[in-house]
Design a protein around this motif. Sequence first.
Motif, short mmCIF file in Angstrom:
data_model
loop_
_atom_site.label_atom_id
_atom_site.label_comp_id
_atom_site.label_asym_id
_atom_site.label_seq_id
_atom_site.Cartn_x
_atom_site.Cartn_y
_atom_site.Cartn_z
N TYR A 75 -5.24 5.95 -5.24
CA TYR A 75 -5.69 4.55 -5.18
C TYR A 75 -5.68 4.01 -3.74
CZ TYR A 75 -4.63 5.51 -10.04
OH TYR A 75 -4.57 6.10 -11.28
N SER A 76 -5.70 4.92 -2.77
CA SER A 76 -5.83 4.51 -1.36
C SER A 76 -4.72 3.57 -0.87
CB SER A 76 -7.18 3.84 -1.12
OG SER A 76 -8.18 4.79 -1.03
N PHE A 77 -3.50 3.85 -1.26
CA PHE A 77 -2.38 3.10 -0.68
C PHE A 77 -2.13 3.65 0.71
CE2 PHE A 77 -1.67 2.22 -5.16
CZ PHE A 77 -1.29 0.89 -5.14
N GLU A 78 -2.90 3.19 1.65
CA GLU A 78 -2.78 3.70 3.03
C GLU A 78 -3.26 2.63 3.99
OE1 GLU A 78 -3.97 6.02 6.76
OE2 GLU A 78 -5.02 4.48 5.62
N CYS A 79 -2.48 2.41 5.03
CA CYS A 79 -2.93 1.55 6.13
C CYS A 79 -2.41 2.15 7.43
CB CYS A 79 -2.47 0.12 5.94
SG CYS A 79 -0.69 -0.11 5.92
N PHE A 80 -3.01 1.77 8.52
CA PHE A 80 -2.66 2.43 9.78
C PHE A 80 -2.87 1.52 10.98
CE2 PHE A 80 -6.93 3.43 11.44
CZ PHE A 80 -7.72 3.21 10.31
N GLU A 81 -2.42 1.99 12.12
CA GLU A 81 -2.62 1.30 13.39
C GLU A 81 -3.12 2.27 14.44
OE1 GLU A 81 -2.82 -1.58 14.79
OE2 GLU A 81 -2.67 -2.43 12.79
N SER A 108 -1.42 -5.60 6.98
CA SER A 108 -2.26 -4.62 6.27
C SER A 108 -1.49 -4.04 5.09
CB SER A 108 -2.68 -3.48 7.20
OG SER A 108 -3.44 -3.95 8.29
N ALA A 109 -0.22 -3.67 5.34
CA ALA A 109 0.61 -3.06 4.30
C ALA A 109 0.75 -4.02 3.12
CB ALA A 109 1.99 -2.70 4.86
N GLN A 110 1.04 -5.27 3.41
CA GLN A 110 1.28 -6.22 2.33
C GLN A 110 0.00 -6.56 1.57
OE1 GLN A 110 4.56 -9.15 3.33
NE2 GLN A 110 4.34 -8.08 5.28
N ARG A 111 -1.16 -6.38 2.22
CA ARG A 111 -2.43 -6.61 1.53
C ARG A 111 -2.64 -5.59 0.40
NH1 ARG A 111 -5.96 -7.30 -1.16
NH2 ARG A 111 -8.08 -8.11 -0.84
N ILE A 112 -2.02 -4.39 0.56
CA ILE A 112 -2.15 -3.37 -0.49
C ILE A 112 -0.79 -3.15 -1.18
CG2 ILE A 112 -4.24 -2.22 0.35
CD1 ILE A 112 -2.46 -0.17 1.79
N ALA A 113 0.01 -4.22 -1.25
CA ALA A 113 1.27 -4.24 -2.00
C ALA A 113 2.27 -3.19 -1.52
CB ALA A 113 1.03 -4.12 -3.50
N LEU A 114 2.16 -2.78 -0.24
CA LEU A 114 3.19 -1.94 0.38
C LEU A 114 4.14 -2.89 1.11
CD1 LEU A 114 1.03 1.06 1.77
CD2 LEU A 114 2.60 1.08 -0.19
N MET A 151 1.19 3.92 7.10
CA MET A 151 2.05 3.72 5.94
C MET A 151 1.31 4.16 4.69
SD MET A 151 4.23 0.52 4.30
CE MET A 151 4.48 -0.34 5.80
N ILE A 152 2.00 4.91 3.83
CA ILE A 152 1.39 5.37 2.59
C ILE A 152 2.31 5.03 1.41
CG2 ILE A 152 0.01 7.24 3.59
CD1 ILE A 152 2.23 9.20 2.83
N GLY A 153 1.71 4.86 0.24
CA GLY A 153 2.47 4.71 -1.00
C GLY A 153 2.73 6.10 -1.55
N THR A 154 3.99 6.40 -1.90
CA THR A 154 4.34 7.77 -2.28
C THR A 154 4.85 7.89 -3.71
OG1 THR A 154 6.50 7.43 -1.24
CG2 THR A 154 4.82 8.54 0.08
N GLN A 155 4.85 6.82 -4.47
CA GLN A 155 5.32 6.94 -5.86
C GLN A 155 4.49 7.98 -6.61
OE1 GLN A 155 5.10 3.34 -8.28
NE2 GLN A 155 6.49 4.23 -9.78
N GLU A 156 5.19 8.80 -7.40
CA GLU A 156 4.50 9.82 -8.20
C GLU A 156 4.11 9.17 -9.52
OE1 GLU A 156 7.83 10.61 -7.18
OE2 GLU A 156 7.39 11.89 -5.46
N GLY A 159 -0.24 5.55 -12.86
CA GLY A 159 -0.37 4.15 -13.28
C GLY A 159 -0.90 3.32 -12.11
N VAL A 160 -1.82 2.43 -12.41
CA VAL A 160 -2.37 1.60 -11.34
C VAL A 160 -1.48 0.39 -11.17
CG1 VAL A 160 -4.40 0.37 -10.50
CG2 VAL A 160 -4.70 2.41 -11.88
N GLY A 161 -0.62 0.46 -10.17
CA GLY A 161 0.32 -0.63 -9.91
C GLY A 161 0.90 -0.47 -8.53
N ALA A 162 1.81 -1.38 -8.17
CA ALA A 162 2.43 -1.31 -6.84
C ALA A 162 3.26 -0.03 -6.74
CB ALA A 162 3.29 -2.53 -6.62
#
Length: 374
Positions: A75-81, A108-114, A151-156, A159-162
Amino acid sequence: SAATATPAPLDASKIQINPSKNLKPLQENSKLVFGKTFSDNMLIVEWEAGKGWGTPQISEYGKIHLEPSAVVFHYSFECFEGMKAYKDKQGRIRLFRPDMNMKRFSRSAQRIALPGFEQEELIKCIEQLLKVDERWIPNERGYSLYLRPTMIGTQESLGVGASNKAMIFVIASPVGPYFPTGFAAVNLLATTERVRAWPGGTGDAKVGGNYAPCIKPQLDANKQGFQQNLWLFGEDHQVTEVGTMNCFMFWTNEQGEKELVTPELDGQILPGVTRDSILTLARQWGEFKVTERRFTMHDVAKASKEGRIHEMFGAGTACIVCPIKNINYDGQDLKIPLDPSDTTSQAGPLTKRLNNAILDIQYGEVEGPAGWSV
Ligand code: PMP
């Protein structure tokens, strides 16, 4: 208990440093290709909901192990600088406005719930990485060590969620000047079939999801002989950004005033560090009007026909400024002036002046505004 404890802040004083013992050979400056060579080490900090930020770790650059179910892959939980470290003439390491990169990174992170994080602490961790990898920072003007905080979301979970787990990593890549032998101005395709960003979207965040969808339009433009897309928005074809750069036009406006104009930050424009620096410097000079506002391809085409455009350029960390020589709009070429007296470098006088002013500050040759070169 863990459930009631406040989540741990990102704390640079806890950093653990286990530098790589397999030091790689350095590349010759002249052979550097953007983003292909990486330094010996990387920084990693992990986060878990409820617990907060873990111990920052600096260790050998290498593969990260993630399960295929990690949300970043789905779900593209990724942001960068993108930022750079420079060596000044005294051999000191400098960063250019890192506070602005960290602020944007956290947004950027908080925009994608990171998660957000302690921005000054992450700068301190990056400074530690730069000390460990100091030999990778080239000591020649125009050369630098490009830093890619991610920054990436790493939950295994499918489910589409934070994501309840996240990872920050920072990798470093030595880079040369974008234009090693003088500016080469770009030929743009004003793109009307695709849009980069839209109201309420993520155009003002540096999330990976903004970038992949722009590659096909870029390849299509390349096939037609253009280097980059000029991204437009709306039925009135507002100018927004050029490739992955902010867009500037230096012109004589309808009122007959000399003006440097760039689109306002309306939520669809990435708030560039270079953009802000150019606006600040040009306002300090006080020699012409400096404006953030909407302008359209109609304005550009009309001004071009009436000979009122003096220069146009893109602005971003990779190139600082990138001169524009032509915009193909609606099948017509709109020629943008360069400096005809300069046969070695395709750029107008203001473009060149801004480039030098920013380089001087980045390399510590000129003091610049407080907090810019640290
Ligand atoms: N716009 C976009 C879409 C970008 O990716 C970038 C590069 N980060 C910029 C503008 C320029 O921003 P900066 O000056 O902070 O590099």
